[in-house]
Scaffold this motif. Structure first.
Motif, PDB file in Angstrom:
ATOM      1  N   LYS A   1      74.251  49.393  74.807  1.00 21.38           N
ATOM      2  CA  LYS A   1      73.266  49.499  73.650  1.00 21.38           C
ATOM      3  C   LYS A   1      72.166  48.618  74.158  1.00 21.38           C
ATOM      4  CE  LYS A   1      76.409  50.754  69.886  1.00 21.38           C
ATOM      5  NZ  LYS A   1      76.019  51.961  69.492  1.00 21.38           N
TER       6      LYS A   1
ATOM      7  N   ARG B   1      86.520  42.708  71.605  1.00 20.87           N
ATOM      8  CA  ARG B   1      85.468  43.343  70.483  1.00 20.87           C
ATOM      9  C   ARG B   1      84.983  42.457  69.597  1.00 20.87           C
ATOM     10  NH1 ARG B   1      86.822  48.806  70.745  1.00 20.87           N
ATOM     11  NH2 ARG B   1      85.811  49.006  68.634  1.00 20.87           N
TER      12      ARG B   1
ATOM     13  N   GLU C   1      82.169  42.111  65.688  1.00 18.74           N
ATOM     14  CA  GLU C   1      81.483  42.392  64.746  1.00 18.74           C
ATOM     15  C   GLU C   1      79.907  41.616  64.895  1.00 18.74           C
ATOM     16  OE1 GLU C   1      82.276  42.705  60.104  1.00 18.74           O
ATOM     17  OE2 GLU C   1      83.466  41.223  61.350  1.00 18.74           O
TER      18      GLU C   1
ATOM     19  N   ARG D   1      82.788  46.867  60.947  1.00 18.24           N
ATOM     20  CA  ARG D   1      82.885  47.486  61.893  1.00 18.24           C
ATOM     21  C   ARG D   1      82.796  46.748  63.229  1.00 18.24           C
ATOM     22  NH1 ARG D   1      80.172  49.931  58.236  1.00 18.24           N
ATOM     23  NH2 ARG D   1      78.091  49.116  59.292  1.00 18.24           N
ATOM     24  N   ASP D   2      83.366  46.982  64.293  1.00 15.87           N
ATOM     25  CA  ASP D   2      83.371  46.050  65.674  1.00 15.87           C
ATOM     26  C   ASP D   2      82.922  47.230  67.173  1.00 15.87           C
ATOM     27  OD1 ASP D   2      85.683  47.247  66.199  1.00 15.87           O
ATOM     28  OD2 ASP D   2      86.809  45.307  66.200  1.00 15.87           O
ATOM     29  N   HIS D   3      82.781  46.356  67.994  1.00 16.50           N
ATOM     30  CA  HIS D   3      82.225  47.041  69.218  1.00 16.50           C
ATOM     31  C   HIS D   3      82.830  46.199  70.449  1.00 16.50           C
ATOM     32  CE1 HIS D   3      79.264  49.407  67.051  1.00 16.50           C
ATOM     33  NE2 HIS D   3      79.338  48.308  66.196  1.00 16.50           N
ATOM     34  N   THR D   4      83.088  46.699  71.465  1.00 11.51           N
ATOM     35  CA  THR D   4      83.413  45.712  72.634  1.00 11.51           C
ATOM     36  C   THR D   4      82.212  45.354  73.171  1.00 11.51           C
ATOM     37  OG1 THR D   4      83.171  47.767  74.203  1.00 11.51           O
ATOM     38  CG2 THR D   4      85.359  47.796  73.354  1.00 11.51           C
TER      39      THR D   4
ATOM     40  N   GLU E   1      80.166  47.984  75.342  1.00 12.01           N
ATOM     41  CA  GLU E   1      79.684  48.816  74.368  1.00 12.01           C
ATOM     42  C   GLU E   1      78.109  48.345  73.920  1.00 12.01           C
ATOM     43  OE1 GLU E   1      83.367  51.472  72.535  1.00 12.01           O
ATOM     44  OE2 GLU E   1      82.321  49.696  71.469  1.00 12.01           O
ATOM     45  N   LEU E   2      78.162  46.937  73.498  1.00  8.54           N
ATOM     46  CA  LEU E   2      77.015  46.175  73.015  1.00  8.54           C
ATOM     47  C   LEU E   2      75.947  46.132  74.113  1.00  8.54           C
ATOM     48  CD1 LEU E   2      78.854  43.763  70.630  1.00  8.54           C
ATOM     49  CD2 LEU E   2      77.255  45.258  69.717  1.00  8.54           C
TER      50      LEU E   2
END
Length: 337
Positions: free
Chosen positions: A281, A239, A241, A271-274, A277-278
């Motif tokens: 996007k 994950r 940010e 806020r973070d993302h895997t 997921e990035l």
């Protein structure tokens, strides 16, 4: 810091420095100093002192640094520690000797231990082992924090270390041998989209602008498959940010004007993302229709990196640009060349 104050933006052509320069100009600061590497080598102490003698800056944003992703940090650790130690030590010492009113030292969230509790508070610094793949860079930045603290304690200076999270945006490094994860994703998906369209002339133009394409990627682009696969490093599970560079610039100018203390401040979104997921996007924003795969033989790096930004928010600043908005802006800038 007044509109007419003499402000030196060190590293003004990079991702961070160029964003700070844009922001200062947008706010009508009129006395900004910049200097290209060809004109001033910040690793040369005598040259730095001569520059300060001539220019006499009042405020400094120290954004100059040697930076790179996992591969670059892991391959060239001696370069990363040497160049960063020289740059920051020379500028900070010259700032003291020439009576600079305030200096903001830009570090990195990689200073925190690999397995630090999440989100990472400023006080977690030096409480555990670092991530091995970028420890040389992290140690250089930790030394910069301690240099600021030591000069403040001994000489009464006002040098403030700030630690941004992962950054991206205009003027990012899209070289696939040394870039960070997000610009590397943007370029990989864009190249794959061009290949799926049969636009190999545009791929050659991209290579001329943003650096050589690794052999494995070049092979995949020219394969007989109608739509090439995009291969990304690791498992996709870590994950991260991400903060858009213009948000960082806004935070830096805000802190320069409003933060009267000298202790370390995190700058991020909270806020973070895997990585997966990035990547999804980026794939959607770029418009790539093919498959992406993760090469699990490659390192993931730190499992999770999320900054605690409660101190920054208490000072009065919050990030404004969402990650999907930022990726769209970054891709538009990259694709405009």
């Amino acid at each position: 810091m007044k509109q007419t104050s003499k402000i030196f933006v060190a590293g003004h052509r990079g991702l961070v420095g160029s964003a700070i320069l844009r922001h200062l100009r947008a706010l009508s600061y009129t006395n900004i100093i910049t200097c290209r590497h060809a004109e001033l080598d910040l690793t040369d102490q005598a040259a730095v002192n001569a520059f300060f003698d001539a220019e006499k800056p009042e405020y400094i944003f120290l954004a100059a640094a040697k930076v790179g992703g996992i591969m670059a940090n892991n391959t060239y650790p001696a370069d990363f520690i040497r160049e960063n130690l020289l740059i920051q030590t020379n500028v900070i010492d010259a700032a003291y000797h020439h009576g600079v009113k305030k200096l903001l030292f830009l570090g990195s969230s990689c200073i925190y231990p690999r397995m630090a509790p999440q989100p990472m508070k400023e006080e977690y610094l030096l409480t555990g082992p670092l991530e091995p793949t970028n420890s040389a860079y992290a140690i250089a930045k930790i030394a910069g924090i301690e240099t600021c603290r030591s000069y403040n304690r001994q000489h009464g200076t006002h040098f403030v270390p700030v630690m941004p999270t992962n950054l991206y945006g205009p003027n990012d490094n899209f070289d696939l041998f040394s870039s960070h994860v997000l610009p590397a994703m943007i370029r990989k998906f864009h190249l794959a989209k061009l290949a799926s369209q049969g636009n190999f002339e545009a791929i050659d133009q991209d290579e001329a602008r943003f650096g050589p394409i690794p052999d494995d990627i070049r092979t995949s682009l020219s394969s007989s498959q109608e739509i090439p696969k995009v291969t990304l490093w690791g498992t996709g599970q870590p994950r991260r940010e991400f903060l858009y560079a213009d948000d960082l610039a806004d935070a830096c100018v805000y802190l320069m004007k409003n933060y009267e203390e000298t202790e370390l401040v995190n700058i991020g979104t909270g806020r973070d993302h895997t990585i997966r997921e990035l990547a999804e996007k980026v794939r959607d924003i770029v418009g790539f229709k093919g498959e992406m795969v993760f090469d699990t033989s490659k390192p993931d790096g730190t499992p999770k990196k999320l900054l605690d930004v409660s101190k920054l928010e208490a000072i009065g600043w919050q990030a404004k640009i969402r990650v999907d908005q930022g990726i769209q802006k970054a891709y538009e800038w990259y694709a405009s060349f």
